[in-house]
Design a protein around this motif. Structure first.
Motif, short mmCIF file in Angstrom:
data_model
loop_
_atom_site.label_atom_id
_atom_site.label_comp_id
_atom_site.label_asym_id
_atom_site.label_seq_id
_atom_site.Cartn_x
_atom_site.Cartn_y
_atom_site.Cartn_z
N GLU A 161 0.85 -1.18 0.00
CA GLU A 161 0.00 0.00 0.00
C GLU A 161 0.89 1.24 0.00
OE1 GLU A 161 -2.95 0.07 3.13
OE2 GLU A 161 -2.91 -2.11 3.29
N ASP A 162 0.30 2.38 -0.31
CA ASP A 162 1.04 3.64 -0.28
C ASP A 162 0.72 4.41 0.99
OD1 ASP A 162 2.12 3.05 -2.71
OD2 ASP A 162 1.01 4.57 -3.84
N PHE A 163 1.75 4.94 1.62
CA PHE A 163 1.61 5.86 2.74
C PHE A 163 2.49 7.06 2.44
CE2 PHE A 163 0.62 1.71 4.43
CZ PHE A 163 -0.54 1.96 5.15
N ALA A 164 1.89 8.25 2.48
CA ALA A 164 2.60 9.47 2.07
C ALA A 164 3.22 9.29 0.68
CB ALA A 164 3.66 9.84 3.10
N SER A 165 2.47 8.62 -0.19
CA SER A 165 2.88 8.36 -1.58
C SER A 165 4.12 7.49 -1.69
CB SER A 165 3.11 9.69 -2.33
OG SER A 165 1.93 10.46 -2.36
N ILE A 166 4.43 6.71 -0.64
CA ILE A 166 5.57 5.81 -0.66
C ILE A 166 5.05 4.37 -0.61
CG2 ILE A 166 7.68 5.09 0.54
CD1 ILE A 166 7.80 7.92 1.74
N LYS A 167 5.43 3.58 -1.60
CA LYS A 167 5.05 2.17 -1.61
C LYS A 167 5.57 1.50 -0.35
CE LYS A 167 5.82 -2.15 -4.16
NZ LYS A 167 6.51 -2.78 -5.31
N SER A 168 4.72 0.70 0.30
CA SER A 168 5.09 0.09 1.58
C SER A 168 4.60 -1.35 1.66
CB SER A 168 4.48 0.89 2.74
OG SER A 168 4.86 2.26 2.68
N ASP A 201 0.67 10.82 7.85
CA ASP A 201 -0.37 10.08 7.12
C ASP A 201 -1.07 9.10 8.05
OD1 ASP A 201 -1.96 8.71 5.31
OD2 ASP A 201 -0.36 8.38 3.85
N LEU A 202 -0.30 8.35 8.81
CA LEU A 202 -0.88 7.36 9.73
C LEU A 202 -1.72 8.03 10.81
CD1 LEU A 202 2.20 4.99 10.14
CD2 LEU A 202 0.07 4.48 8.93
N LYS A 203 -1.24 9.11 11.36
CA LYS A 203 -2.00 9.82 12.39
C LYS A 203 -3.31 10.35 11.79
CE LYS A 203 0.82 9.77 16.04
NZ LYS A 203 0.44 9.22 17.36
N GLY A 204 -3.24 10.80 10.54
CA GLY A 204 -4.44 11.29 9.88
C GLY A 204 -5.46 10.20 9.65
N GLN A 205 -5.01 8.94 9.63
CA GLN A 205 -5.91 7.80 9.46
C GLN A 205 -6.40 7.26 10.80
OE1 GLN A 205 -4.38 4.74 6.81
NE2 GLN A 205 -3.30 6.25 5.57
N GLY A 206 -6.02 7.92 11.89
CA GLY A 206 -6.51 7.52 13.20
C GLY A 206 -5.62 6.56 13.97
N VAL A 207 -4.40 6.35 13.52
CA VAL A 207 -3.48 5.48 14.26
C VAL A 207 -3.15 6.13 15.60
CG1 VAL A 207 -1.14 4.54 14.29
CG2 VAL A 207 -2.53 4.37 12.21
N GLU A 208 -3.20 5.34 16.66
CA GLU A 208 -3.06 5.87 18.03
C GLU A 208 -1.65 5.75 18.58
OE1 GLU A 208 -5.92 3.50 20.02
OE2 GLU A 208 -7.65 4.47 19.05
N LYS A 209 -0.95 4.67 18.25
CA LYS A 209 0.41 4.46 18.77
C LYS A 209 1.29 3.92 17.66
CE LYS A 209 -0.63 3.39 23.64
NZ LYS A 209 -0.43 2.36 24.71
N ILE A 210 2.55 4.38 17.63
CA ILE A 210 3.49 3.93 16.60
C ILE A 210 4.83 3.63 17.26
CG2 ILE A 210 4.57 4.44 14.38
CD1 ILE A 210 2.48 6.62 13.95
#
Length: 251
Positions: free
Chosen positions: A25-32, A122-131
């Protein structure tokens, strides 16, 4: 090896002939590379080594996703331009010069630190709580620099890190897992951990240090040879330690 973590039953056995279980998938336009529960609000970011996506590195991500029940995301920060495995260490002076230029451009650490900020946003914008964050070799250096004041990560972990700089340890402000190999300079390894424990005594109980003094640089990522018994047990032990380190932090 006799260093097997007593919690070895917490992760599945590694496999020498392995097909990665994740997707892209892409996160911040980076393939991951992405593995683990799709709806998980807790994420573990992986910074691979200079060889990029590799089945052994991806297997480690799959093991952690299963053990922790989090999403593990491995962005392709090298943009499909990893360093070739057969070219490390450099075979001649010309190849060494190319590697130096590669580190200054494709693998520029300041640029990749900027990439991490974008992926986290990007992850925080998707609702991720802890990283959480872990990395190998070159990625381990980036991890060390990512744990400073204001870090978004609940904990950071390095395995056989490159460019071990003892002064970096003083700036880490979250729990740290530090797992060097025999190939990192011992004086730097000892000084790094001493600096961390002295600067952050409040973080020591949550942090972990294990020196794999019989293992080569790269044993837990792209250079791993899981058909070798010693490497297999060290690989299994490393990911067990990573799981045990991150489990309370990502709870």
């Amino acid at each position: 090896m006799s260093t097997m973590n007593k919690a070895c039953c917490t992760i599945k056995p590694a496999q020498s002939d392995y097909k990665p279980q994740g997707t892209y998938e892409d996160f911040a336009s980076i393939k991951s590379y992405v593995t683990g529960p799709k709806d998980a609000k807790k994420v573990l970011l992986c910074i691979y080594d200079i060889f990029g996506f590799w089945p052994t590195t991806q297997q480690g991500a799959d093991l952690l996703a299963d053990c922790l029940q989090v999403r593990v995301i491995m962005p392709d920060f090298l943009r499909d331009h990893p360093w070739p495995l057969e070219g490390f260490p450099p075979r001649d002076e010309e190849e060494g010069q190319r590697l130096g230029k590669w580190f200054d451009t494709i693998a520029s650490i300041p640029d990749r630190l900027g990439d991490i900020e974008k992926v986290v946003a990007d992850l925080k914008g998707q609702g991720v709580e802890k990283i959480g964050l872990y990395g190998f070799c070159w990625g381990g250096k980036i991890v060390s620099l990512s744990g400073d004041k204001g870090t978004p990560f609940v904990g950071v972990a390095q395995a056989h890190p490159a460019f071990v700089t003892p002064e970096d340890a003083k700036k880490v402000t979250v729990p740290l897992a530090f797992f060097p190999s025999k190939d990192e300079p011992k004086n730097d390894v000892d000084a790094y951990w001493a600096n961390f424990t002295q600067a952050h005594p409040d973080l020591v109980d949550q942090s972990r240090f294990h020196h794999y003094t019989e293992m080569f640089h790269g044993f837990g990522a792209a250079r791993a040879n899981l058909e070798n018994q010693d490497n297999y047990f060290a690989f299994q032990d490393l990911y067990t330690r990573l799981c045990d380190f991150f489990k309370p932090l990502l709870a």
